[in-house]
Scaffold this motif. Structure first.
Motif, PDB file in Angstrom:
ATOM      1  N   LEU A 384      18.830  53.851  47.023  1.00 41.03           N
ATOM      2  CA  LEU A 384      18.451  52.502  46.591  1.00 41.03           C
ATOM      3  C   LEU A 384      19.716  51.731  46.232  1.00 41.03           C
ATOM      4  CD1 LEU A 384      15.389  52.951  44.182  1.00 41.03           C
ATOM      5  CD2 LEU A 384      15.406  51.779  46.365  1.00 41.03           C
ATOM      6  N   CYS A 385      19.964  50.664  46.964  1.00 41.18           N
ATOM      7  CA  CYS A 385      21.103  49.798  46.659  1.00 41.18           C
ATOM      8  C   CYS A 385      20.538  48.486  46.129  1.00 41.18           C
ATOM      9  CB  CYS A 385      21.915  49.568  47.931  1.00 41.18           C
ATOM     10  SG  CYS A 385      23.165  48.292  47.755  1.00 41.18           S
ATOM     11  N   SER A 386      21.033  48.050  44.966  1.00 39.37           N
ATOM     12  CA  SER A 386      20.401  46.894  44.316  1.00 39.37           C
ATOM     13  C   SER A 386      20.726  45.562  44.998  1.00 39.37           C
ATOM     14  CB  SER A 386      20.812  46.834  42.848  1.00 39.37           C
ATOM     15  OG  SER A 386      22.219  46.908  42.756  1.00 39.37           O
ATOM     16  N   VAL A 387      21.770  45.526  45.846  1.00 39.03           N
ATOM     17  CA  VAL A 387      22.159  44.256  46.484  1.00 39.03           C
ATOM     18  C   VAL A 387      21.464  44.123  47.839  1.00 39.03           C
ATOM     19  CG1 VAL A 387      24.089  42.911  47.396  1.00 39.03           C
ATOM     20  CG2 VAL A 387      24.397  44.293  45.340  1.00 39.03           C
ATOM     21  N   PRO A 388      20.566  43.139  47.978  1.00 37.59           N
ATOM     22  CA  PRO A 388      19.881  42.971  49.275  1.00 37.59           C
ATOM     23  C   PRO A 388      20.789  42.244  50.268  1.00 37.59           C
ATOM     24  CG  PRO A 388      19.124  41.291  47.750  1.00 37.59           C
ATOM     25  CD  PRO A 388      20.125  42.124  46.993  1.00 37.59           C
ATOM     26  N   PRO A 389      20.466  42.299  51.561  1.00 38.75           N
ATOM     27  CA  PRO A 389      21.237  41.502  52.522  1.00 38.75           C
ATOM     28  C   PRO A 389      21.040  40.013  52.252  1.00 38.75           C
ATOM     29  CG  PRO A 389      19.840  43.119  53.648  1.00 38.75           C
ATOM     30  CD  PRO A 389      19.409  43.083  52.219  1.00 38.75           C
TER      31      PRO A 389
END
Length: 475
Positions: A384-389
């Motif tokens: 899970l990476c908190s920064v979306p595209p």
């Protein structure tokens, strides 16, 4: 934080690389409003003081001065690289990162591999070593190339062996663009099969992508966008369909949209290495968890959503739809149907506002419809990476080690045999010094052995999963 170096080889590799650096800069600009050189940016960019002569003074902290991509650009025709150097990304590269020739490889693997390989080996090695020296902790080389041409397939796979010898501890991730059957390069089956042998032997992970799938995805996006249905207005900053807000303002080329999809795959793949998240996945964990046997390192990728709809707050049902889409053949970047084949392992790399509970719920929901090998029923890796595209609220990249890649390899072998039985075009290869007919027979044997490994796994598909007794715990 670890660093990675991108090695883009040939026309296709450099065009995709150009898209990747463009989108990566946009992504960091959206997140890093203050212009501070931080660990996230340092994973793929150096901060250089251009006033210092020579190699430029590297600045490890503080304000961004001048960003240089951690990249080596190689092409035996200088057209595409020159275009990049004259375009908006010209400041991101310098002449110390480039290797070009003027003659090209003439769609001949042997010229790229045998001639240019040895001719430019020392020069390439020096540039790779220099890139490695600028890293505190070099973790991965990303090689981007195509399989059908001469430079991408020949020189691209030559470099794999060089990297393995010189940097044995550093992972080699290869993004390989496979030709479609309607390819305009007649010799592409030869080039692809010869390159496959090298990928089998010297890559840690290969992400095969085929042109036809990319074309189908673009057609599907165009259809949805132009259908005029309610709620299908694409956001102006959608990374896949739009170059609005991008560095690139020139006339769009026919392959731009297709290259953008592959660049997005690389953005999502590296997001955990570049940004914070509640559940990070290191690049070495992909290889460790998804490659159970050395040669079965081909990972099928799928991206969702392919386009962003007008509403920003996507309700939970649509979030679940994103997970379902990742396992449908329409979203794969290679023509394959993983649902009806056997999974060895699967990674879900999620970005944006998604909770671990959403991840677990969807894995439990999808699990019954997916066939995993009996000895790896729990073969899921998640991040899970908190920064979306940019322009999305969330996105998902699924990487599947699945036997569904087998038909692609079988079709490739079939196309190769059609030419090889007639010995058509063979003389072009055999007149290159160091190239013998045994190179062809060894390459097709290597591919057949790989197909056979997938066959053996597929044969276990209908076997019952053993019910392993668990230790009962007294309450």
């Amino acid at each position: 934080m670890t660093q990675s170096v991108v090695v883009q080889v040939g026309q296709c590799g450099n065009q995709i690389g150009c898209c990747f650096w463009d989108l990566a800069l946009r992504e960091h600009a959206a997140v890093n409003q203050k212009g501070i050189y931080d660990e996230a940016i340092s994973s793929f960019f150096r901060n250089v003081d251009t006033r210092v002569t020579g190699d430029g003074g590297t600045i490890s902290k503080g304000k961004i001065c001048s960003l240089k991509a951690r990249a080596v650009l190689i092409d035996m025709e200088e057209g595409v690289v020159n275009e990049i150097l004259q375009g908006p990304l010209r400041d991101v590269f310098d002449s110390k990162q480039l290797i070009t020739d003027i003659s090209g490889s003439g769609n001949n693997w042997a010229v790229g591999h045998k001639v240019f390989g040895s001719l430019y080996q020392e020069q390439t090695l020096e540039k790779l070593r220099k890139s490695a020296e600028h890293c505190d902790c070099l973790q991965c080389f990303f090689i981007i190339h195509s399989m059908g041409g001469g430079t991408g397939s020949g020189l691209g796979t030559f470099l794999l062996k060089v990297l393995e010898d010189e940097f044995p501890e550093v992972y080699r991730f290869v993004t390989s663009i496979y030709p479609s059957s309607e390819d305009d390069v007649i010799t592409s089956p030869y080039n692809s099969i010869l390159a496959m042998k090298e990928l089998n032997e010297h890559a840690d992970c290969v992400l095969p992508i085929d042109n036809q799938s990319l074309f189908d995805i673009i057609s599907k996006i165009d259809f949805v966008v132009n259908s005029g249905k309610l709620d299908t207005t694409v956001k102006p900053k959608s990374l896949v369909t739009s170059s609005a807000g991008a560095l690139k303002k020139q006339q769009k080329k026919p392959f731009d949209a297709m290259n953008n999809i592959v660049a997005n795959l690389l953005l999502n793949l590296t997001s955990s290495a570049r940004f914070e998240g509640s559940l990070n996945m290191d690049l070495n964990e992909i290889s460790m968890n998804l490659v159970p046997f050395p040669q079965l390192h081909y990972l099928v990728s799928s991206l969702t959503p392919l386009y962003t709809l007008a509403d920003v707050n996507i309700p939970p049902r649509r979030l679940d739809q994103m997970f379902s889409d990742a396992f449908s053949k329409d979203h794969q970047l290679i023509r394959a149907d993983p649902k009806h084949s056997l999974y060895l392992a699967c990674a879900l790399m999620v970005r944006g506002n998604v909770q671990i509970s959403d991840l677990r719920r969807n894995i439990e929901r999808l699990k019954p419809s997916l066939q995993f090998v009996s000895w790896n029923q729990e073969g899921w890796k998640t991040s899970l990476c908190s920064v979306p595209p940019v322009g999305h609220s969330h996105s998902l990249l699924a990487l599947a080690n699945n036997t569904c890649v087998k038909p692609t390899f079988m079709e490739l072998r079939e196309r190769f045999m059609r030419l090889y039985k007639k010995k058509a075009h063979l003389h072009h290869y055999l007149q290159v010094e160091g190239m013998e007919e045994s190179c062809f027979t060894e390459a097709v044997s290597s591919l057949s052995a790989l197909i056979q490994e997938y066959n053996q796994l597929d044969a276990t598909k209908s076997m019952p999963v053993p019910d392993i007794p668990r230790l009962s715990v007294a309450v």
